[in-house]
Scaffold this motif. Structure first.
Motif, PDB file in Angstrom:
ATOM      1  N   ARG A   1      46.287  42.012  79.708  1.00  0.00           N
ATOM      2  CA  ARG A   1      46.674  42.886  80.821  1.00  0.00           C
ATOM      3  C   ARG A   1      46.940  44.294  80.332  1.00  0.00           C
ATOM      4  O   ARG A   1      47.370  44.511  79.198  1.00  0.00           O
TER       5      ARG A   1
ATOM      6  N   ASN B   1      53.355  43.067  88.934  1.00  0.00           N
ATOM      7  CA  ASN B   1      52.744  44.363  88.665  1.00  0.00           C
ATOM      8  C   ASN B   1      53.760  45.446  88.339  1.00  0.00           C
ATOM      9  O   ASN B   1      53.444  46.620  88.418  1.00  0.00           O
TER      10      ASN B   1
ATOM     11  N   LEU C   1      48.431  46.032  85.279  1.00  0.00           N
ATOM     12  CA  LEU C   1      47.184  45.853  86.035  1.00  0.00           C
ATOM     13  C   LEU C   1      46.490  44.554  85.639  1.00  0.00           C
ATOM     14  O   LEU C   1      46.670  44.064  84.515  1.00  0.00           O
TER      15      LEU C   1
END
Lengths: 239, 436
Positions: free
Chosen positions: A64, A203, A239
Motif C-alpha cells: 500500500r 484510508n 491508498l
C-alpha cells in the motif's frame, strides 16, 4: 377382612411406585462442584492450555502507498535561529513490518530571541554610528531537505478510542539518508529515529516520530556539525 | 309409526334450534366485525360451537364482509379449524390458515401436501406465504426430510420477503447441512450470519458442535470463549457450558471444568428460581414489560435484571409479539365498542400470552435440567480420571497460531474487547499419562 387390607396395601404400594420422582433442579445445582479437595487437585493438574486472541489487522498495509502531509519542529541546531518544517511523505508499505519512502520538508526559519536581540543590537549600533563596528552571527540556515528512508515496525498494539472504536498502532524505527539545501549550498544528511503510526481507518493514518538528523553547515568560522532532532506529526492517506 | 314421526319431528326441531343458535352467534360476531371491532368479531365467530350449523345466508354475509380484508387475519389468535371452511372469504381464510400454521400441526404426508397446496395459492412475497413456508421447512427439518427442507428454505431465500430475518433462514440452512453431516457447508453458512444479528451467538455456539464432531476440541473452546463471555451472560444457554466442559474433559483441563461449574451455577441458579415462578404463574413484572414493548411496536430491551426473570430469546418470540399486537387492537376495540365479545377476546388473548410464557419458561427449565444432568456426568468423569491419572504428561511446545504478517496476536486476560469476539484461539498442550 385380610383380603381387603391386602388390597388397600397393594393400592398404596402401586401409587407410591407409580408416582413420579420429584425433580429438584436446585438440589442438583447444589451438588455441582462441592468437593473442594477435588477442585484443588484439579488445579495441580493444570495442562496450561492457553487462550489467545488472533485477529486480522484492521488496516492491512501489504503493498500500500501512503501519502502524507507533515509538520515538524527542529531542535538542537544553531542557537540563533529556529526552524519549523512543513512537508510531505510518500511511503510504500511492502508489508506491515517494512516500508520505504521519500520525505521532503521545506524549512521555515526565524530568529531565536537571542539571535533577534543580536541583530537588533547591531542595527542600533549601525544607526547610531555607521562607522562603528558590529557583530552579527553568521547563519547557514536550512532551506529544504529530501530524504530516502526505510522503516521497520516490530511492535504493534491497539487501543480503545474513546469507546468509538478500536484503533491499531505500530511503533517503528526509521533510518534514512538525503540532501539538505542550506543557504551556503547543498550538504549530506542522514537520519535515525523512532515513531508511532496510528492506522485510524482503511484510508487514514497518523504518525508521530522523533529523528536525529545531523548535517554540516558552513559559517564564517568554517564547517561545523549540527546535531538536530526533528519531531514530526504526519497526517496521511493510505491508498 | 306415530312414535317414529314424533322422533323425526324432534330431530328436525333440534337441528333447527342448533342452526339458529349457531346462526345467532355468527350474526352477533358479524355485527361486532362490521362495527369496527374486527379482531374480536372474527374471534367470536371462531368460538361458535357448531360452525357447520351456521346458515348459508350468514356464511354469505361473512364472505362479503371479509372479501377485502387484507390484514385482520394477522391478529387472530383463536385457532381456525376445518368446520369453519367456507364461512370466511376464500382468500381471507387461506391467509388465516397460513398465518396460524405451526410446524407441530403438520403430522402426516397428507398434511404436508395440504400445506404445500395452501402455499401455492397464496400471493408471492406475502407474509402469510412466508410464514407457512417457514413452518413447513421447520417441520421437514424436525422430520429429517432435509432435501424438502432445503427446497423450501431456498424459496424463502430467493423471495423478497421481510418477515423472517435472513440470518435466521441462513441459520436454518446451516442446521440442515449439519443434519446431513455436511459439516464444511454447515460451517460456511454459520459464518455467513451477520455479527450484528440476534442469531449470531446461536451460530457460534452451533458451529462449536461442528468442531466437536471433528474432534478439534481446541477450536470448539475457541468458539465457546466467545459465547461464554460475560458480554452475553443474558443470552448464553446451558448447552454452551456443557460443550465447553466436555471439550475441556477431552483436553484434560480439569481445572477449567471446575471453573465452568462455578460459573454455570452462578449464572443459572437464580434464573431457575425465577423461571419456576414464571412457569407457575405465567407472568411477572419482566414479562409485562415485554408485552408492553411489543404492544408499542418496539423491540424489548432485556437487561441483566430482566433476563434473570425471563426465558431466553423471549424478545424474538414471534407468537408473543403477535398476541401482544392483537391485545393492543382488542384493547382499543374495547375502549371504542366495549361489550361481552371484546371482553371474552381480551381474556382469551391474555390467557394465551400467559400460556406462552409458561411454555417458554418450561422449555428453558427443561433445557437447563437436561444439560445439568450432562454436566454432572462430565464432572463425575473428570473426578474419576483425576484419580486414575494423577500425573501430567510431557507437555508439548506451544504451537504457532497466527498465520502471517496480516494477523496479530494478543494475550487473553478475560477482558472483553468487542473486536476480539470470535477471534479466540486455544493452544491445547496435552493430557495426563495413564497410571499413577
Amino acid at each position: 377382612m385380610k383380603t381387603g387390607v391386602m388390597f388397600i396395601l397393594t393400592l398404596v404400594v402401586a401409587q407410591v411406585s407409580l408416582a413420579k420422582p420429584k425433580i429438584d433442579i436446585k438440589k442438583d445445582f447444589d451438588s455441582l462442584g462441592t468437593n473442594s479437595a477435588i477442585a484443588e487437585k484439579a488445579q495441580e493438574l493444570d495442562p496450561e492450555n492457553r487462550v489467545r486472541i488472533v485477529q486480522n489487522r484492521k488496516v492491512d498495509r501489504t503493498n500500500r502507498l501512503e501519502l502524507g502531509f507533515n509538520y515538524g519542529l527542529v531542535t538542537g541546531g544553531d542557537a540563533y535561529y529556529k526552524t519549523q518544517n512543513i512537508g510531505g511523505l510518500l511511503e510504500w508499505h511492502f508489508n506491515p513490518k517494512f516500508s520505504a519512502g521519500l520525505r521532503y520538508s521545506k524549512a521555515l526559519n526565524s530568529l531565536t530571541s537571542e539571535g533577534d536581540s543580536l541583530y537588533k543590537d547591531a542595527q542600533r549600533r549601525y544607526q547610531a554610528d555607521p562607522t562603528s563596528g558590529y557583530a552579527v552571527p553568521d547563519l547557514d540556515y536550512p532551506i529544504e531537505t529530501g530524504l530516502v528512508t526505510v522503516s521497520f515496525y516490530p511492535v504493534y498494539g491497539k487501543f480503545n478510542f474513546f469507546e468509538l472504536g478500536v484503533a491499531h498502532f505500530d511503533f517503528y524505527a526509521i533510518a534514512g539518508y538525503g540532501k539538505m539545501n542550506l543557504k551556503s549550498g547543498q550538504t549530506d544528511t542522514y537520519t535515525a529515529g523512532i515513531g508511532v503510526g496510528l492506522w485510524a481507518a482503511q484510508n487514514l493514518a497518523m504518525r508521530l516520530e522523533g529523528r536525529w538528523q545531523p548535517y554540516m553547515d558552513k559559517v564564517f568560522t568554517g564547517e561545523r556539525r549540527l546535531d538536530t532532532v526533528v519531531v514530526n506529526a504526519t497526517l496521511s492517506v493510505l491508498l | 309409526m306415530k312414535l317414529m314421526l314424533l322422533v323425526i319431528s324432534f330431530l328436525f326441531q333440534t337441528a333447527a334450534f342448533a342452526q339458529s343458535v349457531a346462526g345467532e352467534e355468527a350474526v352477533q360476531a358479524l355485527n361486532q366485525y362490521k362495527n369496527g371491532a374486527k379482531v374480536s368479531g372474527i374471534e367470536a365467530l371462531l368460538r361458535v360451537s357448531k360452525p357447520k350449523q351456521i346458515p348459508p345466508d350468514v356464511k354469505s354475509d361473512w364472505n362479503q364482509a371479509t372479501e377485502k380484508d387484507n390484514e385482520t387475519w394477522k391478529q387472530i389468535g383463536t385457532r381456525w379449524t376445518a368446520p369453519f371452511s367456507g364461512v370466511l372469504d376464500g382468500n381471507f381464510e387461506n391467509h388465516l390458515r397460513a398465518w396460524q400454521l405451526r410446524a407441530r400441526d403438520i403430522k402426516s404426508s397428507a398434511d404436508e401436501r395440504s400445506v404445500e397446496e395452501l402455499i401455492s395459492v397464496l400471493p408471492e412475497n406475502g407474509d402469510a406465504k412466508t410464514w407457512a413456508q417457514w413452518q413447513l421447512a421447520m417441520h421437514y427439518g424436525i422430520e429429517n426430510k432435509t432435501k424438502s427442507a432445503s427446497r423450501v428454505l431456498q424459496s424463502i431465500l430467493d423471495s423478497d420477503q421481510e418477515l423472517i430475518d435472513q440470518n435466521q433462514v441462513l441459520l436454518a440452512v446451516a442446521r440442515i447441512f449439519y443434519q446431513e453431516n455436511r459439516l464444511d457447508l454447515s460451517a460456511k453458512y454459520f459464518r455467513m450470519i451477520d455479527k450484528s444479528s440476534d442469531y449470531w451467538l446461536d451460530s457460534v455456539e452451533e458451529r462449536a458442535w461442528i468442531t466437536t464432531k471433528q474432534k478439534a476440541y481446541d477450536k470448539t473452546l475457541a468458539d465457546l470463549t466467545t459465547t461464554l463471555s460475560s458480554l452475553w451472560e443474558n443470552k448464553t444457554g446451558p448447552e454452551s457450558f456443557f460443550l465447553a466442559m466436555f471439550s475441556n474433559l477431552k483436553l484434560c483441563d480439569y481445572k477449567r471444568i471446575f471453573e465452568l461449574t462455578s460459573l454455570f451455577k452462578k449464572r443459572f441458579l437464580p434464573r431457575v428460581v425465577a423461571l419456576q415462578d414464571l412457569e407457575r404463574r405465567g407472568f411477572n413484572d419482566a414479562s409485562q414489560y415485554v408485552i408492553d414493548e411489543f404492544k408499542d411496536g418496539d423491540h424489548p430491551k432485556i437487561n441483566s435484571e430482566r433476563a434473570l426473570k425471563l426465558p431466553r430469546f423471549v424478545d424474538r418470540d414471534e407468537l408473543l409479539k403477535r398476541e401482544a399486537e392483537a391485545l393492543q387492537i382488542v384493547e382499543d376495540e374495547q375502549k371504542e365498542n366495549g361489550n361481552a365479545l371484546t371482553s371474552v377476546s381480551l381474556m382469551n388473548i391474555k390467557n394465551r400470552i400467559a400460556t406462552r410464557f409458561k411454555q417458554l419458561a418450561r422449555a428453558d427449565l427443561e433445557e437447563i435440567k437436561k444439560n445439568l444432568t450432562k454436566i454432572q456426568l462430565v464432572e463425575a468423569e473428570a473426578i474419576q480420571r483425576m484419580h486414575l491419572n494423577p500425573k501430567l504428561a510431557e507437555k508439548k511446545g506451544r504451537s504457532k497460531i497466527s498465520d502471517g504478517l496480516s494477523t496479530i496476536e494478543f494475550p487473553y486476560d478475560e477482558e472483553v474487547w468487542l473486536d476480539e469476539l470470535d477471534n479466540y484461539h486455544v493452544d491445547a498442550r496435552g493430557c495426563p499419562t495413564k497410571g499413577g
